[in-house]
Motif scaffolding. Structure first.
Motif, short mmCIF file in Angstrom:
data_model
loop_
_atom_site.label_atom_id
_atom_site.label_comp_id
_atom_site.label_asym_id
_atom_site.label_seq_id
_atom_site.Cartn_x
_atom_site.Cartn_y
_atom_site.Cartn_z
N ILE A 1 0.87 -1.18 0.00
CA ILE A 1 0.00 0.00 0.00
C ILE A 1 0.90 1.22 0.00
O ILE A 1 1.65 1.46 0.94
CB ILE A 1 -0.96 0.00 1.21
CG1 ILE A 1 -1.87 -1.22 1.15
CG2 ILE A 1 -1.78 1.28 1.22
CD1 ILE A 1 -2.85 -1.34 2.28
N GLY A 2 0.83 1.97 -1.09
CA GLY A 2 1.71 3.11 -1.32
C GLY A 2 2.91 2.65 -2.11
O GLY A 2 3.74 1.91 -1.59
N VAL B 1 2.58 -7.86 3.88
CA VAL B 1 1.90 -6.58 3.71
C VAL B 1 2.93 -5.50 4.00
O VAL B 1 3.57 -5.51 5.05
CB VAL B 1 0.70 -6.43 4.68
CG1 VAL B 1 0.07 -5.04 4.55
CG2 VAL B 1 -0.34 -7.52 4.44
N TYR B 2 3.10 -4.59 3.04
CA TYR B 2 4.05 -3.50 3.19
C TYR B 2 3.28 -2.19 3.14
O TYR B 2 2.70 -1.84 2.11
CB TYR B 2 5.10 -3.57 2.08
CG TYR B 2 6.10 -2.42 2.08
CD1 TYR B 2 6.75 -2.03 3.24
CD2 TYR B 2 6.39 -1.75 0.91
CE1 TYR B 2 7.67 -1.00 3.22
CE2 TYR B 2 7.31 -0.71 0.87
CZ TYR B 2 7.94 -0.35 2.04
OH TYR B 2 8.85 0.69 2.03
N LEU B 3 3.23 -1.47 4.26
CA LEU B 3 2.52 -0.20 4.36
C LEU B 3 3.51 0.95 4.24
O LEU B 3 4.38 1.12 5.10
CB LEU B 3 1.78 -0.10 5.70
CG LEU B 3 0.62 -1.05 5.89
CD1 LEU B 3 0.15 -1.05 7.34
CD2 LEU B 3 -0.53 -0.68 4.98
N ASP B 4 3.35 1.72 3.17
CA ASP B 4 4.25 2.86 2.94
C ASP B 4 3.43 3.99 2.31
O ASP B 4 3.80 4.52 1.27
CB ASP B 4 5.41 2.46 2.04
CG ASP B 4 6.48 3.54 1.95
OD1 ASP B 4 6.50 4.44 2.81
OD2 ASP B 4 7.30 3.49 1.01
N GLN C 1 -0.88 -6.77 -10.11
CA GLN C 1 -2.09 -5.98 -10.34
C GLN C 1 -2.04 -4.74 -9.44
O GLN C 1 -1.64 -4.82 -8.28
CB GLN C 1 -3.34 -6.80 -10.02
CG GLN C 1 -4.62 -6.08 -10.37
CD GLN C 1 -5.83 -6.99 -10.25
OE1 GLN C 1 -5.73 -8.15 -9.91
NE2 GLN C 1 -6.99 -6.44 -10.53
N HIS C 2 -2.47 -3.60 -10.00
CA HIS C 2 -2.50 -2.34 -9.24
C HIS C 2 -3.94 -1.87 -9.08
O HIS C 2 -4.75 -1.99 -10.00
CB HIS C 2 -1.70 -1.26 -9.97
CG HIS C 2 -1.76 0.07 -9.28
ND1 HIS C 2 -1.03 0.34 -8.16
CD2 HIS C 2 -2.49 1.18 -9.55
CE1 HIS C 2 -1.29 1.57 -7.76
NE2 HIS C 2 -2.17 2.10 -8.58
N PHE C 3 -4.23 -1.33 -7.91
CA PHE C 3 -5.53 -0.70 -7.64
C PHE C 3 -5.28 0.76 -7.30
O PHE C 3 -4.41 1.06 -6.48
CB PHE C 3 -6.22 -1.37 -6.46
CG PHE C 3 -6.60 -2.80 -6.71
CD1 PHE C 3 -7.79 -3.12 -7.34
CD2 PHE C 3 -5.75 -3.82 -6.33
CE1 PHE C 3 -8.13 -4.44 -7.59
CE2 PHE C 3 -6.08 -5.14 -6.57
CZ PHE C 3 -7.27 -5.45 -7.21
N THR C 4 -6.02 1.64 -7.95
CA THR C 4 -5.94 3.06 -7.63
C THR C 4 -7.04 3.36 -6.62
O THR C 4 -8.22 3.28 -6.94
CB THR C 4 -6.09 3.92 -8.89
OG1 THR C 4 -5.07 3.54 -9.81
CG2 THR C 4 -5.95 5.39 -8.57
N LEU D 1 1.88 -9.97 -6.76
CA LEU D 1 2.07 -8.69 -6.09
C LEU D 1 0.89 -7.78 -6.43
O LEU D 1 0.56 -7.59 -7.60
CB LEU D 1 3.37 -8.01 -6.54
CG LEU D 1 3.58 -6.56 -6.08
CD1 LEU D 1 3.63 -6.45 -4.56
CD2 LEU D 1 4.83 -5.96 -6.72
N TYR D 2 0.26 -7.26 -5.40
CA TYR D 2 -0.78 -6.24 -5.55
C TYR D 2 -0.23 -4.94 -4.99
O TYR D 2 0.35 -4.93 -3.91
CB TYR D 2 -2.03 -6.60 -4.75
CG TYR D 2 -2.78 -7.80 -5.25
CD1 TYR D 2 -3.82 -7.65 -6.17
CD2 TYR D 2 -2.48 -9.07 -4.79
CE1 TYR D 2 -4.53 -8.75 -6.63
CE2 TYR D 2 -3.18 -10.18 -5.25
CZ TYR D 2 -4.20 -10.01 -6.15
OH TYR D 2 -4.90 -11.09 -6.61
N THR D 3 -0.41 -3.84 -5.72
CA THR D 3 -0.08 -2.53 -5.17
C THR D 3 -1.34 -1.68 -5.14
O THR D 3 -2.22 -1.84 -5.99
CB THR D 3 1.02 -1.81 -5.98
OG1 THR D 3 0.61 -1.65 -7.33
CG2 THR D 3 2.34 -2.57 -5.92
N VAL D 4 -1.39 -0.81 -4.15
CA VAL D 4 -2.51 0.11 -3.98
C VAL D 4 -1.94 1.49 -3.75
O VAL D 4 -1.03 1.66 -2.91
CB VAL D 4 -3.39 -0.28 -2.77
CG1 VAL D 4 -4.52 0.71 -2.57
CG2 VAL D 4 -3.91 -1.70 -2.90
N ASP D 5 -2.43 2.47 -4.48
CA ASP D 5 -1.97 3.84 -4.29
C ASP D 5 -3.06 4.77 -4.81
O ASP D 5 -3.86 4.38 -5.67
CB ASP D 5 -0.66 4.09 -5.05
CG ASP D 5 0.08 5.29 -4.51
OD1 ASP D 5 1.02 5.09 -3.72
OD2 ASP D 5 -0.27 6.42 -4.87
#
Length: 189
Positions: free
Chosen positions: A42-43, A116-119, A91-94, A67-71
């Motif tokens: 996340i980030g 889970v990586y929170l940044d 996959q990326h989620f905006t 790998l999922y990224t969220v930003d």
């Protein structure tokens, strides 16, 4: 491309420069737990930490780890480019961190996060709240990493949430909080 070239790209595209490697031992912990669960970041800023995660997944030999990224912003194109080059799932989620974490906590997934990586939002109260929600869908022995904790008043004890603090000391340089950490790591028990 060589391992050195990929790692140099991770530094080039990281908002943290060389500090991106503070994440490496936590990635190894998660991948060594023999969990096939996906990784959630996340980030993702410039994409350097996502490149490092993709590299470590590739080196693990398990190409089924996604790998999922969220930003709040679209993902830097280099992340998808390298996922494709390495033959990895991505996959990326905006979305905002708060919206995504709430949706994630309500969704009973058939898999659990191995890492889970929170940044993103570095506010103490909101990150602790989000961790308590994310732990539900984190695999047993899964790892939760929070970056940029140097401004926090303390590193919280989250044992009541099913998390134990991992002794995680890296050479964090001059940007340390009063508690002596820049990165904090927990394991789901």
């Amino acid at each position: 491309m060589s391992q050195e070239e990929i790692l140099a790209l991770a530094v080039t595209h990281s908002d943290h420069g060389q500090r991106v490697f503070e994440l490496e031992p936590a990635i190894d912990m998660a991948l060594n737990n023999n969990s096939e669960g996906p990784v959630l970041q996340i980030g993702n800023g410039g994409g350097g930490s996502a490149l490092l995660i993709l590299h470590k997944i590739s080196k693990s030999g398990n190409r089924n780890i996604k790998l999922y990224t969220v930003d709040a912003d679209p993902a830097p194109p280099i992340i998808q480019e390298w996922a494709d080059r390495l033959g990895l799932l991505y996959q990326h989620f905006t979305s905002s961190q708060e919206e995504w974490v709430k949706a994630e906590a309500e969704y009973d997934r058939f898999y659990r996060w191995s890492l889970v990586y929170l940044d993103a939002d570095h506010n103490y109260e909101s990150v602790v709240r989000d961790m308590k929600l994310l732990v539900k869908n984190t695999a047993k022995n899964g790892i939760i990493v929070v970056d940029d904790v140097d401004q926090w008043p303390e590193i919280p004890d989250l044992g009541d949430s099913g998390l134990e603090r991992v002794d995680y000391k890296v050479d964090e340089g001059p940007k340390l909080g009063t508690h002596g950490h820049h990165v904090a790591v927990w394991r789901k028990i």
